[in-house]
Design an enzyme around this catalytic site. Structure first.
Site, PDB file in Angstrom:
ATOM      1  N   LYS A  19      24.089  35.445  10.555  1.00  0.00           N
ATOM      2  CA  LYS A  19      25.304  35.335  11.109  1.00  0.00           C
ATOM      3  C   LYS A  19      26.205  34.560  10.029  1.00  0.00           C
ATOM      4  CE  LYS A  19      24.621  30.827  12.131  1.00  0.00           C
ATOM      5  NZ  LYS A  19      25.271  29.503  11.242  1.00  0.00           N
ATOM      6  N   ASP A 159      21.364  28.690  18.269  1.00  0.00           N
ATOM      7  CA  ASP A 159      22.141  30.008  17.737  1.00  0.00           C
ATOM      8  C   ASP A 159      21.370  31.268  18.127  1.00  0.00           C
ATOM      9  OD1 ASP A 159      24.073  28.942  16.028  1.00  0.00           O
ATOM     10  OD2 ASP A 159      22.787  28.628  14.445  1.00  0.00           O
TER      11      ASP A 159
HETATM   12  O1  C5P Z   1      19.554  23.905  18.599  1.00  0.00           O
HETATM   13  P1  C5P Z   1      18.768  23.744  17.308  1.00  0.00           P
HETATM   14  O2  C5P Z   1      17.351  23.533  17.606  1.00  0.00           O
HETATM   15  O3  C5P Z   1      18.964  24.992  16.510  1.00  0.00           O
HETATM   16  O4  C5P Z   1      19.397  22.644  16.464  1.00  0.00           O
HETATM   17  C1  C5P Z   1      18.796  22.195  15.581  1.00  0.00           C
HETATM   18  C2  C5P Z   1      19.256  20.651  15.231  1.00  0.00           C
HETATM   19  O5  C5P Z   1      20.420  20.561  14.807  1.00  0.00           O
HETATM   20  C3  C5P Z   1      19.280  19.569  16.694  1.00  0.00           C
HETATM   21  O6  C5P Z   1      18.170  19.051  16.859  1.00  0.00           O
HETATM   22  C4  C5P Z   1      20.332  18.766  16.082  1.00  0.00           C
HETATM   23  O7  C5P Z   1      19.989  17.759  15.469  1.00  0.00           O
HETATM   24  C5  C5P Z   1      21.418  19.619  15.264  1.00  0.00           C
HETATM   25  N1  C5P Z   1      22.512  20.430  16.150  1.00  0.00           N
HETATM   26  C6  C5P Z   1      23.560  19.480  16.556  1.00  0.00           C
HETATM   27  N2  C5P Z   1      24.438  20.125  17.410  1.00  0.00           N
HETATM   28  C7  C5P Z   1      24.487  21.158  17.526  1.00  0.00           C
HETATM   29  C8  C5P Z   1      23.444  21.897  17.130  1.00  0.00           C
HETATM   30  C9  C5P Z   1      22.300  21.454  16.422  1.00  0.00           C
HETATM   31  O8  C5P Z   1      23.536  18.249  16.477  1.00  0.00           O
HETATM   32  N3  C5P Z   1      25.536  21.741  18.349  1.00  0.00           N
END
Ligand code: C5P
Length: 327
Positions: A19, A159
């Site tokens: 993406k 995502d």
């Molecule tokens: O959701 P995911 O595990 O992919 O996110 C990885 C990291 O990215 C989270 O632990 C956070 O530190 C950061 N993140 C964030 N805000 C979001 C998505 C991700 O701070 N909306």
């Protein structure tokens, strides 16, 4: 699903897109450790394939981008990050979560064939998790309703639901609350892949640091914070030039602070006639919008000659979400 001659279940292969965030507006860090976002995501035709085959326990091998030394293929993964093969692997976590939820034994041999660059802002790990959910759901016959698969996807990462859905969507919350967006026509993209990856949490932390250091320059730091109404209108009209004028990513400045060399990459694309240029998600991949498939091919040649990245990919969007292609 394919059946082996001896009557055992065969393997299932799922194709899943990467993406680009057309718009990524990031709010202040919340108490849950996440940032509230307003984002518009488009799935693009850079695909990984995940095959789920019968196995004992959960195993995984990776080929292509991010393949480990044991499975490395010359010319396919040079300079990129390596995909973890243990429990940190998002496809493995997806299989374990589905087995637990579905009340079935977690027995599967996963094969990842990767084209989506690793730790590169194109949600490649999330794509593999979404594909593993769909592939294991078919292999094991758990046959969860789509809404349950999407709920499991959201537990795996912000995502992951989008990689299941594909297309073009507005994402709220952490980016996992999706609404499909009408996007007329097809958009031509060029992606320049960088050496090494960037960690998403590290880029968000850099964003927090910049906001704290420069509180009077919030406008500058958050180029995408407004509602993306003009961008949504450009998508409805199917107008790439209007879309290019409204692209915005609040994580671009922190990514550029961590990787100053990306400025040169973005500049090279603009000089070569890209309609729009931006860092993809948390980077370091840079995305360039072209006016047509032919313009994208020409842009890709110029960007390859400019030697501003380790590889160049041409793609179109929107692409379909995780889909069974074999099995
Ligand atoms: O959701 P995911 O595990 O992919 O996110 C990885 C990291 O990215 C989270 O632990 C956070 O530190 C950061 N993140 C964030 N805000 C979001 C998505 C991700 O701070 N909306």
């Amino acid at each position: 699903m394919a059946t082996e001659p001896d009557g055992r279940a065969g393997s299932v292969t799922v194709r899943v897109p990467g993406k680009v965030n057309l718009h990524l507006g990031v709010g202040a860090l919340g108490e849950d450790g996440y940032h509230p976002v307003v984002t518009v995501l488009q799935a693009v035709s850079v695909f990984d394939e995940v095959t789920a085959a019968p196995g004992r326990g959960v195993s995984v091998v990776v080929r292509g981008e991010g393949g480990s030394a044991a499975t490395y293929e010359p010319g396919s993964g040079a300079g990129g990050e390596v995909v973890p093969l243990g429990p940190d692997n998002l496809a493995v976590r997806a299989a374990l979560l589905l087995a637990e939820h579905g009340g079935v034994a977690a027995d599967v041999a996963l094969r990842l064939h990767k084209n989506i660059p690793v730790a590169a802002g194109m949600a490649g790990g999330s794509a593999d998790a979404a594909a593993a959910l769909v592939a294991c759901d078919a292999l094991w016959g758990t046959q969860l309703p789509r809404s349950e698969l999407t709920a499991l996807a959201a537990r795996l990462g912000s995502d992951v639901p989008f990689a299941l859905a594909g297309g073009t969507a507005l994402g709220l919350g952490r980016g996992e609350q999706l609404t499909p967006v009408l996007a007329r026509g097809s958009y031509s993209w060029v992606f320049v892949l960088a050496d090494g990856g960037l960690s998403t949490p590290a880029v968000y932390r850099e964003y927090d640091r910049m906001l704290a250091e420069l509180p009077d320059q919030v406008e500058l730091l958050r180029p995408a914070v407004a509602q993306p109404d003009d961008l949504l209108a450009a998508l409805r009209a199917g107008d790439p030039a209007a879309l290019a004028a409204t692209l915005g990513n609040d994580l671009q400045l922190p990514a550029l602070r961590l990787r100053p060399a990306l400025r040169r990459t973005l500049e090279a694309g603009r000089e070569a006639g890209a309609l729009g240029a931006l860092v993809s998600g948390s980077g370091p991949t840079c995305a360039f919008l072209a006016s047509s498939p032919a313009a994208a091919e020409a842009l890709a040649v110029e960007l390859t000659d400019a030697a501003v990245g380790r590889a160049v990919r041409v793609a179109t969007g929107p692409a379909a979400g995780a889909t069974v292609v074999e099995g």
